[in-house]
Design a protein around this motif. Structure first.
Motif, PDB file in Angstrom:
ATOM      1  N   PRO A  62       1.662 -34.734  18.581  1.00 24.80           N
ATOM      2  CA  PRO A  62       1.290 -33.368  18.212  1.00 24.80           C
ATOM      3  C   PRO A  62       2.523 -32.574  17.807  1.00 24.80           C
ATOM      4  O   PRO A  62       3.561 -32.677  18.447  1.00 24.80           O
ATOM      5  CB  PRO A  62       0.676 -32.802  19.492  1.00 24.80           C
ATOM      6  CG  PRO A  62       1.265 -33.626  20.584  1.00 24.80           C
ATOM      7  CD  PRO A  62       1.457 -34.992  20.010  1.00 24.80           C
ATOM      8  N   VAL A  63       2.427 -31.817  16.708  1.00 25.35           N
ATOM      9  CA  VAL A  63       3.564 -30.980  16.318  1.00 25.35           C
ATOM     10  C   VAL A  63       3.490 -29.679  17.101  1.00 25.35           C
ATOM     11  O   VAL A  63       2.435 -29.293  17.602  1.00 25.35           O
ATOM     12  CB  VAL A  63       3.553 -30.662  14.812  1.00 25.35           C
ATOM     13  CG1 VAL A  63       3.776 -31.920  14.023  1.00 25.35           C
ATOM     14  CG2 VAL A  63       2.279 -29.977  14.411  1.00 25.35           C
ATOM     15  N   MET A  64       4.635 -29.027  17.196  1.00 21.30           N
ATOM     16  CA  MET A  64       4.683 -27.751  17.900  1.00 21.30           C
ATOM     17  C   MET A  64       3.791 -26.745  17.183  1.00 21.30           C
ATOM     18  O   MET A  64       3.945 -26.503  15.989  1.00 21.30           O
ATOM     19  CB  MET A  64       6.129 -27.257  17.921  1.00 21.30           C
ATOM     20  CG  MET A  64       6.285 -25.912  18.566  1.00 21.30           C
ATOM     21  SD  MET A  64       7.985 -25.634  19.034  1.00 21.30           S
ATOM     22  CE  MET A  64       8.816 -25.833  17.480  1.00 21.30           C
ATOM     23  N   ASP A  65       2.867 -26.177  17.908  1.00 15.98           N
ATOM     24  CA  ASP A  65       1.958 -25.190  17.340  1.00 15.98           C
ATOM     25  C   ASP A  65       2.756 -23.917  17.011  1.00 15.98           C
ATOM     26  O   ASP A  65       3.433 -23.375  17.868  1.00 15.98           O
ATOM     27  CB  ASP A  65       0.853 -24.906  18.354  1.00 15.98           C
ATOM     28  CG  ASP A  65      -0.220 -24.018  17.770  1.00 15.98           C
ATOM     29  OD1 ASP A  65      -0.016 -23.508  16.653  1.00 15.98           O
ATOM     30  OD2 ASP A  65      -1.252 -23.834  18.424  1.00 15.98           O
ATOM     31  N   SER A  66       2.642 -23.460  15.769  1.00 13.40           N
ATOM     32  CA  SER A  66       3.416 -22.272  15.363  1.00 13.40           C
ATOM     33  C   SER A  66       3.027 -21.053  16.187  1.00 13.40           C
ATOM     34  O   SER A  66       3.863 -20.212  16.496  1.00 13.40           O
ATOM     35  CB  SER A  66       3.191 -21.972  13.891  1.00 13.40           C
ATOM     36  OG  SER A  66       3.603 -23.054  13.120  1.00 13.40           O
ATOM     37  N   ASP A  67       1.735 -20.957  16.519  1.00 13.10           N
ATOM     38  CA  ASP A  67       1.288 -19.822  17.334  1.00 13.10           C
ATOM     39  C   ASP A  67       1.958 -19.829  18.695  1.00 13.10           C
ATOM     40  O   ASP A  67       2.433 -18.797  19.167  1.00 13.10           O
ATOM     41  CB  ASP A  67      -0.229 -19.894  17.538  1.00 13.10           C
ATOM     42  CG  ASP A  67      -0.928 -18.976  16.559  1.00 13.10           C
ATOM     43  OD1 ASP A  67      -0.219 -18.378  15.732  1.00 13.10           O
ATOM     44  OD2 ASP A  67      -2.149 -18.868  16.627  1.00 13.10           O
ATOM     45  N   ILE A  68       1.986 -21.008  19.327  1.00 10.79           N
ATOM     46  CA  ILE A  68       2.631 -21.105  20.637  1.00 10.79           C
ATOM     47  C   ILE A  68       4.101 -20.714  20.513  1.00 10.79           C
ATOM     48  O   ILE A  68       4.632 -19.975  21.321  1.00 10.79           O
ATOM     49  CB  ILE A  68       2.496 -22.535  21.205  1.00 10.79           C
ATOM     50  CG1 ILE A  68       1.047 -22.799  21.576  1.00 10.79           C
ATOM     51  CG2 ILE A  68       3.406 -22.730  22.408  1.00 10.79           C
ATOM     52  CD1 ILE A  68       0.795 -24.168  22.104  1.00 10.79           C
ATOM     53  N   PHE A  70       5.608 -18.754  18.203  1.00  8.39           N
ATOM     54  CA  PHE A  70       5.879 -17.342  17.928  1.00  8.39           C
ATOM     55  C   PHE A  70       5.367 -16.416  19.024  1.00  8.39           C
ATOM     56  O   PHE A  70       5.935 -15.360  19.255  1.00  8.39           O
ATOM     57  CB  PHE A  70       5.285 -16.938  16.572  1.00  8.39           C
ATOM     58  CG  PHE A  70       6.127 -17.372  15.418  1.00  8.39           C
ATOM     59  CD1 PHE A  70       7.393 -16.839  15.239  1.00  8.39           C
ATOM     60  CD2 PHE A  70       5.688 -18.325  14.516  1.00  8.39           C
ATOM     61  CE1 PHE A  70       8.199 -17.240  14.191  1.00  8.39           C
ATOM     62  CE2 PHE A  70       6.482 -18.737  13.467  1.00  8.39           C
ATOM     63  CZ  PHE A  70       7.729 -18.194  13.302  1.00  8.39           C
ATOM     64  N   LEU A  71       4.286 -16.822  19.702  1.00 12.43           N
ATOM     65  CA  LEU A  71       3.714 -15.905  20.694  1.00 12.43           C
ATOM     66  C   LEU A  71       4.290 -16.098  22.087  1.00 12.43           C
ATOM     67  O   LEU A  71       4.342 -15.151  22.868  1.00 12.43           O
ATOM     68  CB  LEU A  71       2.190 -16.068  20.754  1.00 12.43           C
ATOM     69  CG  LEU A  71       1.412 -15.562  19.552  1.00 12.43           C
ATOM     70  CD1 LEU A  71      -0.075 -15.720  19.775  1.00 12.43           C
ATOM     71  CD2 LEU A  71       1.745 -14.108  19.266  1.00 12.43           C
ATOM     72  N   TYR A  72       4.692 -17.329  22.425  1.00  8.00           N
ATOM     73  CA  TYR A  72       5.084 -17.553  23.813  1.00  8.00           C
ATOM     74  C   TYR A  72       6.522 -18.024  23.995  1.00  8.00           C
ATOM     75  O   TYR A  72       7.157 -17.700  24.986  1.00  8.00           O
ATOM     76  CB  TYR A  72       4.136 -18.554  24.474  1.00  8.00           C
ATOM     77  CG  TYR A  72       2.694 -18.139  24.385  1.00  8.00           C
ATOM     78  CD1 TYR A  72       2.226 -17.066  25.126  1.00  8.00           C
ATOM     79  CD2 TYR A  72       1.808 -18.801  23.545  1.00  8.00           C
ATOM     80  CE1 TYR A  72       0.904 -16.663  25.034  1.00  8.00           C
ATOM     81  CE2 TYR A  72       0.483 -18.407  23.459  1.00  8.00           C
ATOM     82  CZ  TYR A  72       0.041 -17.341  24.201  1.00  8.00           C
ATOM     83  OH  TYR A  72      -1.252 -16.926  24.117  1.00  8.00           O
ATOM     84  N   LEU A  73       7.030 -18.811  23.062  1.00  8.41           N
ATOM     85  CA  LEU A  73       8.361 -19.378  23.301  1.00  8.41           C
ATOM     86  C   LEU A  73       9.487 -18.504  22.753  1.00  8.41           C
ATOM     87  O   LEU A  73      10.548 -18.388  23.365  1.00  8.41           O
ATOM     88  CB  LEU A  73       8.457 -20.781  22.686  1.00  8.41           C
ATOM     89  CG  LEU A  73       7.563 -21.835  23.330  1.00  8.41           C
ATOM     90  CD1 LEU A  73       7.678 -23.154  22.590  1.00  8.41           C
ATOM     91  CD2 LEU A  73       7.953 -22.030  24.781  1.00  8.41           C
ATOM     92  N   LEU A  74       9.254 -17.885  21.600  1.00 10.20           N
ATOM     93  CA  LEU A  74      10.319 -17.100  20.991  1.00 10.20           C
ATOM     94  C   LEU A  74      10.606 -15.784  21.729  1.00 10.20           C
ATOM     95  O   LEU A  74      11.783 -15.460  21.962  1.00 10.20           O
ATOM     96  CB  LEU A  74       9.990 -16.853  19.518  1.00 10.20           C
ATOM     97  CG  LEU A  74      11.087 -16.209  18.669  1.00 10.20           C
ATOM     98  CD1 LEU A  74      12.350 -17.042  18.699  1.00 10.20           C
ATOM     99  CD2 LEU A  74      10.618 -16.041  17.230  1.00 10.20           C
ATOM    100  N   PRO A  75       9.567 -15.003  22.126  1.00  8.74           N
ATOM    101  CA  PRO A  75       9.862 -13.689  22.730  1.00  8.74           C
ATOM    102  C   PRO A  75      10.835 -13.704  23.908  1.00  8.74           C
ATOM    103  O   PRO A  75      11.741 -12.864  23.939  1.00  8.74           O
ATOM    104  CB  PRO A  75       8.483 -13.172  23.153  1.00  8.74           C
ATOM    105  CG  PRO A  75       7.528 -13.851  22.252  1.00  8.74           C
ATOM    106  CD  PRO A  75       8.104 -15.195  21.972  1.00  8.74           C
TER     107      PRO A  75
END
Lengths: 585, 585
Positions: A62-68, A70-75
């Motif tokens: 599975p590739v890293m979900d962009s939503d995950i 931008f919403l959870y890992l980056l902040p």
């Protein structure tokens, strides 16, 4: 066995656990992290895990979900960066940073985009079907320097503060440019024809996205500071507000298509000062600790996922395109830095040396943001080529540049960060010079950095602090108040005795021991001196001096447009004159 | 505007924010929390919000998802409870707690179930279609005392430690019974016929669920302790392991249908001691602070959701059934406490007074666990009746009992918690008595509480500490080592001089100042005394004494089955005798 029921939290917890254990593992061998940056090791772990998953399942992991992402890992990472951002060098170099972040990024986007389009025209490479717009879209996502990657590498090499803030500040603030250009080109790709008004709208949008982010961030930051005024009875939830408000600022900005990164940084920088003063010391330790912990875990997860997602069948290996992408990324960035620095150096006394320029150009690492953006691209027949090129650029910058930058810094003898904290004397002098320069700028009518800083400080102490701080009126245990009191007492004594005093002109210089009776003076002075050598006490003193020296200047009568000489309280004024006259005697 | 993209995290953050702001709001008016428990206020806020949602949408507001409750909201509260559980009173009363939790809960389940079945037989109430099995199923979910509600109320009324641990311990440990009985009756409801083997399997299952939970918890706890041995270089992720491992223990237990609550408590209690010794002080502050913060937010959210979920059309208001449920809950609990306490008091010196019994019976609050379980019931035509009855029981216990328990405690003059921490003297004497009693039990062959405690302590210091603690071999800066050293030096001096010494028999009693030369003795003794008055130093001393007094007893020659008198090192032995003989002189 009921696995489905707990699957989501269980797998999340296991991933975090894996990341933490990997971190521990690297640090068990002390030599490894000093040679290879952690980010490389983590990507490597990810690659191995991706390989295992691929081998076992015989399909792409599975590739890293962009939503995950931008919403959870980056902040958390950006929050940490914003909260611990050294504000003085940041604002001192804000012009240069913005130049690199805005003009530099646009330069890179168009440079890379157009030259790749040129490559696509070469018949041998079989790339004629990649349009200019697609190349520009690709350029917009590959041009931006990645804050996560930069932070991971630059944290370990300890270059001087200015160099660090230039690269790091650029990587944070270019988000606004990237967001605008990426969305602009993406919508152009889907439009049948592009009108010139669309282009102008895009340019206008840049200001909206950037400044809107700042506004959203600041408003949440000030709300957070205001909220912590009322948490005196429930200290235990104080840290929560720091996290909640900054996360809300990020989400709100994202919701309105503004720059979330800019918003969260503005929020963190805006609230830090007031929140710190309002919350308890333990709460603050928790905030700092948890922020570091959270960002460190996020960072670890991002690099591991980057590795995992690399494995698989998402790629189209057209090597000419990929190689030229890497080359153009390097070349255009180097050119951009050279040209921009030329202009920067013409207008600044404190120039950027050619060594610094090299490190700035070389430190332009790409990371998970490009990676997430390329997966967010709309489906078209060459998407896999873009994914392959992005992956190679990221791996090249993180592995090759990330691993060689430390030896290069050593080799070039780039100026390092000074290890020791500035002394009290230095701090006072810096502050003194600031006020002096602000005064000079005010008189000469030049609206420079110091002028604005002074204005801001005035606004802060006049309005913001009163609203946002819980105990605004009580900086009572201050060395400066003691000084003022002694000064006044001394003056009154002199006036009463009517005699010339050649006693200590500045009683406070004798130290607080001055107040002790002669009996226990030596003992207590010794103790005080010991106290002063204690770093906590020193910090506290620096803080008090820093906060109050400003106020003293404010109550002074001179060179200031906000208070006329007659405006200050008459009795205070008279006393001041009395003191000055007696000093004159 | 792109709301969908950020909806999930945005709404979660907003709910948490609402909960935190509500908490701040209550505490702004200092008088409110002292009259009404916070839980009542929060349910009230929830009711209002539910009413608003209901009024606006004209349909029932969303009920609290049982999965969210059990997977995300409950674990932080239980972890906090387990981590800060006072282990001494807990283990001292473990027998009584287990009796209440196991026998008491079973008693309540069957009492309530059968008597409600009796009510159902009354023709006027129109309840003949509710079978015995359904009544028992309902009894199994309504009988259990809720830890969240108990904690929220008992935290504020400060009853004595024993009473608190009896009610609170029961509410935590009855989870195993509730899980087993609830699942048993639910599967019985779906089975066509029930064989007697199924009933026996159910009884066996109880031990599996409870002891399995303890095992899972302890293994994760010890793994956590072991992991923190290696975090010396990356202090910043230390707190993470505490949370990750305890959460994993909960999820793992849930996955295998064991008691998650029991698992997480065992994990927290098992790891606490070792983790605390391994991690840095700042990490530990963060762990404690974050645990409190998290549990406090979870708790707030639970009560608000409880209020929100109450509003709506999920209820069937058959008042006879509902009223009798409330009455039976009260009556059977009171009877159960009376009967069980009668047996407890026969076997204990330290009896439970009738006032205590009243508070135990009255403190049996129901809460969110019942509420989540009733929504998890399989669909059948009277489910809405059960939901209504559960809601009323919860609101009755939280509002009526929760609000009157404090005045009752005042009125009955129930023994309160002592405010001051025990002194060093007390601590030493308690410990001394423990060892004495362990020795007596060992000699008399009675395997009582002290015997097992002693065994456990031995096992801990012999094996566990060596594996789980990072710096096991270095309790060097200890006051006891100093004492031993001085004692030995003194004895040697005496032996060398060959004379009778009437000097200070116990040099350590003079305090550490004894070591100073006479010049600076007074000064340094003063300083030491000041140090001793410092609470941190005092804690540290207590810790050192507590840890080492045990060791001293171990090296002693007597009354102990693990070391024969001859086993101790000969030279040590000789020295000891030398010292004793010289003392005799």
């Amino acid at each position: 066995l009921d696995y489905q029921h707990v699957q989501v939290p269980f797998e999340i917890t296991l991933w975090i656990m894996l990341a933490s254990l990997a971190k521990i593992g690297f640090h068990l061998y002390n030599k490894l992290p000093s040679v290879v940056p952690e980010s490389c090791l983590l990507i490597f772990v990810g690659l191995i895990m991706g390989g295992i998953i691929y081998g076992l399942n015989d399909r792409s992991p599975p590739v890293m979900d962009s939503d995950i992402f931008f919403l959870y890992l980056l902040p958390p990472i950006v929050l940490d960066a914003g909260y611990f951002m050294p504000s003085r060098p940041f604002f001192e170099n804000i012009g240069t940073i913005l130049l690199y972040a805005v003009v530099g990024t646009i330069w890179n986007v168009f440079g890379i985009g157009f030259s790749l389009y040129g490559i696509c025209q070469v018949r041998v490479f079989q790339l004629q079907d990649v349009s200019l717009l697609h190349n520009l879209l690709f350029g917009s996502l590959i041009a931006a320097v990645d804050p996560v990657a930069v932070l991971a590498v630059f944290e370990e090499i300890h270059v001087n503060e200015k160099l660090h803030i230039l690269v790091f500040g650029e990587s944070l603030l270019n988000d606004a440019v990237t967001v605008v250009l990426y969305k602009l080109f993406r919508s152009f790709c889907e439009m049948p024809t592009i009108k010139s008004t669309d282009v102008f709208a895009g340019v206008g949008k840049f200001f909206v996205v950037g400044l809107g982010g700042v506004l959203v961030g600041l408003s949440f930051g000030f709300t957070a500071a205001f909220t912590t005024r009322f948490t005196k009875d429930i200290r235990v939830i104080e840290p929560l507000f720091v996290f909640l408000y900054s996360y809300l600022s990020y989400l709100t900005a994202e919701m309105f298509h503004l720059s979330g990164i800019v918003a969260i940084i503005a929020c963190a920088m805006g609230m830090k000062r007031y929140v710190e003063a309002n919350i308890s010391l333990k709460s603050h330790t928790t905030v700092k600790y948890f922020m570091k912990m959270w960002s460190s875990v996020s960072d670890t997860l991002i690099f591991i996922f980057l590795g995992v997602s690399t494995i698989g069948e998402n790629h189209e290996w057209n090597w000419p395109y990929i190689c030229f992408t890497v080359i153009f990324c390097l070349v255009w960035r180097a050119l951009g830095v050279l040209v921009l620095t030329f202009f920067v150096n013409r207008f600044h006394v404190n120039t950027i040396t050619s060594k610094d320029q090299f490190i700035i150009a070389y430190g332009g690492l790409r990371g998970a943001i490009c990676f997430s953006l390329v997966f967010l691209l709309p489906e078209f027949h060459r998407k896999k080529l873009f994914i392959a090129a992005t992956t190679v650029v990221i791996l090249f910058t993180v592995f090759v540049q990330g691993m060689t930058i430390r030896p290069l810094v050593d080799l070039l003898a780039v100026k390092r960060k000074r290890e020791s904290a500035p002394t009290v004397g230095e701090q006072i002098h810096i502050r003194f010079l600031d006020h002096l320069l602000a005064g000079i700028e005010d008189i000469s009518g030049h609206w420079g950095q110091y002028y604005w800083k002074d204005k801001l400080e005035y606004f802060n102490s006049k309005y913001l602090q009163k609203i946002l701080l819980r105990e605004y009126d009580q900086p009572k245990s201050s060395i400066v108040l003691l000084y003022e009191k002694l000064e006044r007492k001394h003056a009154i004594e002199l006036a009463e005795a009517g005699q010339l005093g050649h006693g200590p002109a500045h009683p406070s210089l004798l130290g607080p021991g001055f107040l002790c009776s002669s009996n226990d003076r030596t003992l207590r002075t010794d103790q005080k001196l010991e106290d002063i050598q204690n770093p906590d006490v020193l910090d506290n003193m620096q803080e008090i001096l820093a906060r109050n020296l400003y106020r003293i200047r404010r109550t002074g009568p001179a060179y200031n447009r906000h208070t006329l000489p007659g405006e200050s309280e008459p009795s205070e004024h008279a006393k001041e004159i009395l003191i000055l006259r007696h000093k004159g005697l």
